[in-house]
Design a protein around this motif. Sequence first.
Motif, PDB file in Angstrom:
ATOM      1  N   MET A 181       0.721  -1.234   0.090  1.00  0.00           N
ATOM      2  CA  MET A 181      -0.041   0.042  -0.033  1.00  0.00           C
ATOM      3  C   MET A 181       0.955   1.265   0.103  1.00  0.00           C
ATOM      4  SD  MET A 181      -3.015   1.195   0.050  1.00  0.00           S
ATOM      5  CE  MET A 181      -3.961   2.284   0.764  1.00  0.00           C
ATOM      6  N   LEU A 182       1.965   1.258   0.778  1.00  0.00           N
ATOM      7  CA  LEU A 182       2.850   2.389   0.913  1.00  0.00           C
ATOM      8  C   LEU A 182       3.435   2.629  -0.398  1.00  0.00           C
ATOM      9  CD1 LEU A 182       4.073   4.530   2.458  1.00  0.00           C
ATOM     10  CD2 LEU A 182       5.716   2.945   3.256  1.00  0.00           C
ATOM     11  N   LYS A 183       3.929   1.546  -1.094  1.00  0.00           N
ATOM     12  CA  LYS A 183       4.647   1.774  -2.328  1.00  0.00           C
ATOM     13  C   LYS A 183       3.568   2.106  -3.345  1.00  0.00           C
ATOM     14  CE  LYS A 183       7.003  -1.284  -5.687  1.00  0.00           C
ATOM     15  NZ  LYS A 183       7.554  -2.783  -6.041  1.00  0.00           N
ATOM     16  N   GLU A 184       2.336   1.741  -3.278  1.00  0.00           N
ATOM     17  CA  GLU A 184       1.379   2.097  -4.477  1.00  0.00           C
ATOM     18  C   GLU A 184       1.086   3.603  -4.157  1.00  0.00           C
ATOM     19  OE1 GLU A 184      -1.224   2.137  -7.731  1.00  0.00           O
ATOM     20  OE2 GLU A 184       0.425   0.634  -6.755  1.00  0.00           O
ATOM     21  N   LEU A 185       0.957   4.040  -2.876  1.00  0.00           N
ATOM     22  CA  LEU A 185       0.649   5.516  -2.444  1.00  0.00           C
ATOM     23  C   LEU A 185       1.847   6.445  -3.097  1.00  0.00           C
ATOM     24  CD1 LEU A 185      -0.961   5.207   1.021  1.00  0.00           C
ATOM     25  CD2 LEU A 185      -2.173   6.041  -1.111  1.00  0.00           C
ATOM     26  N   ARG A 186       3.047   5.966  -2.991  1.00  0.00           N
ATOM     27  CA  ARG A 186       4.120   6.899  -3.382  1.00  0.00           C
ATOM     28  C   ARG A 186       4.129   6.652  -4.989  1.00  0.00           C
ATOM     29  NH1 ARG A 186       7.745   8.030   0.556  1.00  0.00           N
ATOM     30  NH2 ARG A 186       7.569   6.725   2.653  1.00  0.00           N
ATOM     31  N   ARG A 187       3.605   5.764  -5.752  1.00  0.00           N
ATOM     32  CA  ARG A 187       3.579   5.826  -7.075  1.00  0.00           C
ATOM     33  C   ARG A 187       2.521   6.736  -7.541  1.00  0.00           C
ATOM     34  NH1 ARG A 187       0.902   3.497 -11.277  1.00  0.00           N
ATOM     35  NH2 ARG A 187      -0.345   2.500 -10.076  1.00  0.00           N
ATOM     36  N   ARG A 188       1.607   6.682  -6.835  1.00  0.00           N
ATOM     37  CA  ARG A 188       0.476   7.627  -7.331  1.00  0.00           C
ATOM     38  C   ARG A 188       0.526   9.065  -6.758  1.00  0.00           C
ATOM     39  NH1 ARG A 188      -4.957   4.503  -8.149  1.00  0.00           N
ATOM     40  NH2 ARG A 188      -4.273   2.385  -8.737  1.00  0.00           N
ATOM     41  N   LEU A 189       1.211   9.283  -5.899  1.00  0.00           N
ATOM     42  CA  LEU A 189       1.274  10.725  -5.203  1.00  0.00           C
ATOM     43  C   LEU A 189       2.456  11.485  -5.989  1.00  0.00           C
ATOM     44  CD1 LEU A 189       0.611  10.146  -1.555  1.00  0.00           C
ATOM     45  CD2 LEU A 189      -0.863  11.361  -3.058  1.00  0.00           C
ATOM     46  N   ASP A 207       5.505  13.654  -6.885  1.00  0.00           N
ATOM     47  CA  ASP A 207       7.106  13.762  -5.978  1.00  0.00           C
ATOM     48  C   ASP A 207       7.142  14.878  -5.257  1.00  0.00           C
ATOM     49  OD1 ASP A 207       7.869  11.444  -7.495  1.00  0.00           O
ATOM     50  OD2 ASP A 207       8.781  12.662  -9.229  1.00  0.00           O
ATOM     51  N   GLY A 208       7.687  14.612  -3.969  1.00  0.00           N
ATOM     52  CA  GLY A 208       7.802  15.496  -3.196  1.00  0.00           C
ATOM     53  C   GLY A 208       6.927  15.443  -1.845  1.00  0.00           C
ATOM     54  N   THR A 209       5.810  14.801  -2.057  1.00  0.00           N
ATOM     55  CA  THR A 209       4.872  14.730  -1.107  1.00  0.00           C
ATOM     56  C   THR A 209       5.285  14.030   0.108  1.00  0.00           C
ATOM     57  OG1 THR A 209       3.169  14.375  -2.840  1.00  0.00           O
ATOM     58  CG2 THR A 209       2.460  13.773  -0.637  1.00  0.00           C
ATOM     59  N   PHE A 210       5.081  14.501   1.136  1.00  0.00           N
ATOM     60  CA  PHE A 210       5.357  13.898   2.584  1.00  0.00           C
ATOM     61  C   PHE A 210       4.392  13.166   2.880  1.00  0.00           C
ATOM     62  CE2 PHE A 210       5.305  14.039   7.300  1.00  0.00           C
ATOM     63  CZ  PHE A 210       6.773  13.397   7.258  1.00  0.00           C
ATOM     64  N   LEU A 211       4.729  11.709   3.357  1.00  0.00           N
ATOM     65  CA  LEU A 211       3.845  10.775   3.623  1.00  0.00           C
ATOM     66  C   LEU A 211       4.006  10.236   4.729  1.00  0.00           C
ATOM     67  CD1 LEU A 211       1.035   9.232   2.440  1.00  0.00           C
ATOM     68  CD2 LEU A 211       2.724   7.511   1.407  1.00  0.00           C
ATOM     69  N   VAL A 212       3.080  10.088   5.618  1.00  0.00           N
ATOM     70  CA  VAL A 212       3.217   9.312   6.910  1.00  0.00           C
ATOM     71  C   VAL A 212       2.182   8.324   6.992  1.00  0.00           C
ATOM     72  CG1 VAL A 212       3.048   9.554   9.560  1.00  0.00           C
ATOM     73  CG2 VAL A 212       4.043  11.521   8.060  1.00  0.00           C
ATOM     74  N   GLY A 213       2.684   6.996   7.235  1.00  0.00           N
ATOM     75  CA  GLY A 213       1.841   5.960   7.026  1.00  0.00           C
ATOM     76  C   GLY A 213       1.815   5.198   5.771  1.00  0.00           C
ATOM     77  N   PRO A 214       1.039   4.494   5.376  1.00  0.00           N
ATOM     78  CA  PRO A 214      -0.084   3.855   6.199  1.00  0.00           C
ATOM     79  C   PRO A 214       0.379   3.056   7.599  1.00  0.00           C
ATOM     80  CG  PRO A 214       0.080   2.483   4.434  1.00  0.00           C
ATOM     81  CD  PRO A 214       1.159   3.622   4.409  1.00  0.00           C
ATOM     82  N   TRP A 215      -0.538   2.941   8.505  1.00  0.00           N
ATOM     83  CA  TRP A 215      -0.224   2.214   9.619  1.00  0.00           C
ATOM     84  C   TRP A 215      -1.391   1.375   9.927  1.00  0.00           C
ATOM     85  CZ3 TRP A 215      -3.285   3.076  14.039  1.00  0.00           C
ATOM     86  CH2 TRP A 215      -3.806   4.209  13.976  1.00  0.00           C
ATOM     87  N   VAL A 216      -0.853   0.470  10.706  1.00  0.00           N
ATOM     88  CA  VAL A 216      -2.018  -0.711  11.107  1.00  0.00           C
ATOM     89  C   VAL A 216      -2.174  -0.509  12.752  1.00  0.00           C
ATOM     90  CG1 VAL A 216      -2.614  -2.960  11.149  1.00  0.00           C
ATOM     91  CG2 VAL A 216      -1.656  -1.938   9.164  1.00  0.00           C
ATOM     92  N   ARG A 217      -3.087  -0.594  13.378  1.00  0.00           N
ATOM     93  CA  ARG A 217      -3.398  -0.551  14.712  1.00  0.00           C
ATOM     94  C   ARG A 217      -2.753  -2.068  15.282  1.00  0.00           C
ATOM     95  NH1 ARG A 217      -9.562   0.628  15.432  1.00  0.00           N
ATOM     96  NH2 ARG A 217      -9.417  -1.189  16.297  1.00  0.00           N
ATOM     97  N   PRO A 218      -2.214  -2.106  16.570  1.00  0.00           N
ATOM     98  CA  PRO A 218      -1.802  -3.260  17.157  1.00  0.00           C
ATOM     99  C   PRO A 218      -2.917  -4.551  17.234  1.00  0.00           C
ATOM    100  CG  PRO A 218      -1.308  -1.615  18.644  1.00  0.00           C
ATOM    101  CD  PRO A 218      -2.177  -0.864  17.422  1.00  0.00           C
ATOM    102  N   ARG A 219      -2.584  -5.513  17.010  1.00  0.00           N
ATOM    103  CA  ARG A 219      -3.480  -6.788  17.167  1.00  0.00           C
ATOM    104  C   ARG A 219      -4.255  -6.818  18.520  1.00  0.00           C
ATOM    105  NH1 ARG A 219      -1.641 -13.089  16.979  1.00  0.00           N
ATOM    106  NH2 ARG A 219      -1.903 -12.902  19.360  1.00  0.00           N
ATOM    107  N   ALA A 220      -3.743  -6.277  19.583  1.00  0.00           N
ATOM    108  CA  ALA A 220      -4.750  -6.111  20.770  1.00  0.00           C
ATOM    109  C   ALA A 220      -5.702  -5.209  20.633  1.00  0.00           C
ATOM    110  CB  ALA A 220      -3.755  -5.686  21.994  1.00  0.00           C
ATOM    111  N   ASP A 221      -5.494  -4.114  19.765  1.00  0.00           N
ATOM    112  CA  ASP A 221      -6.723  -3.386  19.660  1.00  0.00           C
ATOM    113  C   ASP A 221      -7.886  -3.956  18.738  1.00  0.00           C
ATOM    114  OD1 ASP A 221      -5.257  -1.290  20.780  1.00  0.00           O
ATOM    115  OD2 ASP A 221      -4.951   0.087  18.913  1.00  0.00           O
TER     116      ASP A 221
END
Length: 151
Positions: A57-65, A67-81
Amino acid sequence: LGALELRQGGAAAGADDFNSLVVGMAARSPQNFAEHMWRGFFYILLWGRAVHLQPFMLKELRRRLPDGTFLVGPWVRPRADCLLEMERKAAEEARRRRAEDARWTAWNEAEATRREAVGRLGPEAKAIREAAKVIRQDLLRHMRSWRGGGY
């Protein structure tokens, strides 16, 4: 089958991890264990798939956005959540079922009492109909929206 899917999806590390999940779910919900277990396995399976797909997902987001876009994430909540969310959903479903069962029981009891008034006249019939409007306290505690014990 569930253990195999969770293992392949990366949601369970092995048999011990799977067994600890099952034991934890059984301890939290002994009455509705099967339903609770399958809901929990589904949540954990989705979590495992999300963790697996996160780099793609991160690779695809970087490909579509651009250049120079600052990207934080995507992140996944912990399994306990995910397990806590499953418990919250199971508790919500149990409350809904208790309230629904209480409403049907109160309705059936009221209908049985109302039928006693058929063929009777005056104050006697009125007293029976009024008695049919009163809901037992043990049912009323599951029906939070009904105030005062009558309808």
